[in-house]
Design an enzyme around this catalytic site. Structure first.
Site, short mmCIF file in Angstrom:
data_model
loop_
_atom_site.label_atom_id
_atom_site.label_comp_id
_atom_site.label_asym_id
_atom_site.label_seq_id
_atom_site.Cartn_x
_atom_site.Cartn_y
_atom_site.Cartn_z
CE LYS A 174 -0.22 -0.16 4.98
NZ LYS A 174 -0.84 -0.73 6.17
CG MET A 229 6.03 24.24 -4.21
SD MET A 229 4.86 25.07 -5.29
CE MET A 229 3.85 25.95 -4.12
CE1 TYR A 275 9.61 33.44 -0.95
CE2 TYR A 275 9.88 31.08 -0.57
CZ TYR A 275 9.46 32.13 -1.37
OH TYR A 275 8.89 31.87 -2.57
NE ARG A 294 -7.39 0.42 10.70
CZ ARG A 294 -6.13 0.31 10.27
NH1 ARG A 294 -5.33 1.37 10.30
NH2 ARG A 294 -5.66 -0.83 9.81
C1 LIG Z 1 0.00 -1.68 6.76
C2 LIG Z 1 -0.53 -2.94 7.27
C3 LIG Z 1 0.32 -4.02 7.52
C4 LIG Z 1 1.83 -3.93 7.40
O1 LIG Z 1 2.37 -3.10 8.39
P1 LIG Z 1 3.97 -2.96 8.60
O2 LIG Z 1 4.11 -2.34 9.92
O3 LIG Z 1 4.45 -2.07 7.50
O4 LIG Z 1 4.52 -4.33 8.48
C5 LIG Z 1 -0.26 -5.21 7.93
N1 LIG Z 1 -1.59 -5.33 8.08
C6 LIG Z 1 -2.44 -4.30 7.85
C7 LIG Z 1 -3.91 -4.49 8.03
C8 LIG Z 1 -1.94 -3.08 7.44
O5 LIG Z 1 -2.77 -2.06 7.21
#
Ligand SMILES: *Cc1c(COP(=O)(O)O)cnc(C)c1O
Length: 385
Positions: A38, A325, A277, A137
């Site tokens: 992700k 920027m 700046y 969550r």
């Molecule tokens: C991001 C995530 C992981 C991996 O987390 P790391 O700390 O990067 O290993 C595993 N399970 C879920 C549900 C996540 O959202």
């Protein structure tokens, strides 16, 4: 590939293979390693990273959204398992089922929709039932499980119970020890409930990097590993615990990422002048500065103003003034022969020196996860070694 970008990112395949070998050794035999990609593969570039991981032996990928699943699918083909852990709307679910993409289900309407779509497509939906164990969550509360069990059993022609999962609320920190312990117990309770109902998931999985390292029992059938494969411990606490336990001193992981730009201009500044700046930096002596074409819009955090470091000509130099920027200025008064076009290392090695992501993100108050994922996706990424 033509690119007019002002910086680029190099990804080391050797480092990835090294990390995966380490993890394969550490993770129990027969436990699947799911590569979590992700956040644009934690900033490494999902389209470049996933085929590379595949070449290094990965065949299971976890993503947050259907959009990311599509990226993995298009860059690696359909021979891998892809699992969506978060968002997918109804028409995305349809695409997922059609293409054997697995997904988390954490509420009844998604479960019912999955069945409806599976019937329509005449294809089983591969679902991972997520349990709310205490993170608050996503996930089914314990009291919803009888209903879930009933639906799963009634629709076994349309649903494959691919997994039972949960996520820990901060396994990287010992401060959360009791909360994690309670979550583990709640997961076991949910598993027992499912089994009493006559159901058993194909895979039991709960571990992220920190949980897999700190609480090896959480690995179960699969570990969902993100940050560690990119060469970083989730935080310093986990690194120190690992080193202490193993009685070693060297970090076993290798950073994959190197971020480079080049010098855009070099010029002298007289004593008493402000640089950039406003008035945040005053030249106390005659100085020489270099301008680098990377700023906060390119992922170089504004909080590194007057505090960041980069490498030029094998030397560590300081960011002076405010991060703009698209530009930063650095103090090269003590560096010989810097000229336009010289390589600048923002993350990585040059000569004997190194700028790590952790030093970078500690100065800027970002955790390494955030710093990495904020690297814009349009910076060109290339594979080296
Ligand atoms: C991001 C995530 C992981 C991996 O987390 P790391 O700390 O990067 O290993 C595993 N399970 C879920 C549900 C996540 O959202």
């Amino acid at each position: 590939m033509t690119s007019f970008k002002t910086s680029h990112i190099e990804i080391s395949k050797n480092a990835l293979q090294h990390n995966l070998n380490f993890l394969r050794n550490f993770i129990h035999d027969n436990v699947i390693i799911s590569s979590v990609v992700k956040g644009n593969a934690y900033g490494h570039g999902i389209d470049l990273f996933t085929p590379l991981a595949e070449e290094c032996g990965i065949d299971h990928f976890s993503v947050f959204s259907a959009d990311e699943a599509l990226h993995v699918y298009e860059s690696t083909g359909n021979q891998n398992t892809i699992m969506i852990m978060g968002y997918a709307d109804n028409h995305e679910l349809e695409w997922a089922i059609e293409n054997d993409i697995e997904f988390f289900v954490f509420e009844l309407s998604r479960l019912e929709k999955s069945i409806e779509l599976a019937k329509k497509l005449k294809k089983k939906a591969k679902v991972h039932i997520e349990i709310e164990t205490g993170m608050n969550r996503t996930g089914f509360h314990f009291k919803k499980l009888p209903k879930v069990i009933e639906i799963l059993k009634k629709n076994s022609d349309y649903i494959s119970f691919s997994g039972l999962c949960t996520h820990y609320a901060g396994a990287e920190s010992i401060a959360n020890y009791y909360r994690i312990k309670k979550q583990r117990a709640n997961y076991q309770k949910a598993l027992k409930k499912m089994e009493e109902g006559g159901l058993s998931p194909a895979l039991k999985h709960t571990a992220c990097s920190a949980a897999a390292l700190r609480y090896p029992k959480t690995q179960m059938d699969m570990a969902r590993l993100g940050i560690v494969q990119y060469g970083f411990f989730p935080n310093k606490e986990v690194l120190i615990e690992y080193l202490t336990k193993k009685k070693v001193t060297e970090n076993p992981l290798k950073r994959l990422i190197t971020w480079k730009s080049k010098v855009m201009d070099v010029k002298p500044v007289k004593t008493g002048e402000f640089i950039g700046y406003g008035t945040s930096f005053l030249a106390n002596s005659d100085m020489k500065i270099a301008v680098i074409p990377v700023g906060y819009s390119n992922g170089f955090s504004r909080s590194l103003s007057n505090s960041g470091r980069v490498l030029i000509n094998g030397q560590r130099v300081s960011v002076i003034g405010i991060v703009n920027m698209n530009m930063i200025t650095v103090d090269i008064s003590q560096v010989e022969d810097v000229k336009k076009g010289d390589e600048v290392v923002l993350i990585g090695k040059q000569g004997d020196l190194e700028i790590g992501v952790s030093s970078f993100s500690e100065i800027s108050n970002q955790v390494n996860y955030e710093m990495l994922t904020r690297l814009p996706s349009d910076i060109p990424r290339i594979v080296v070694d």
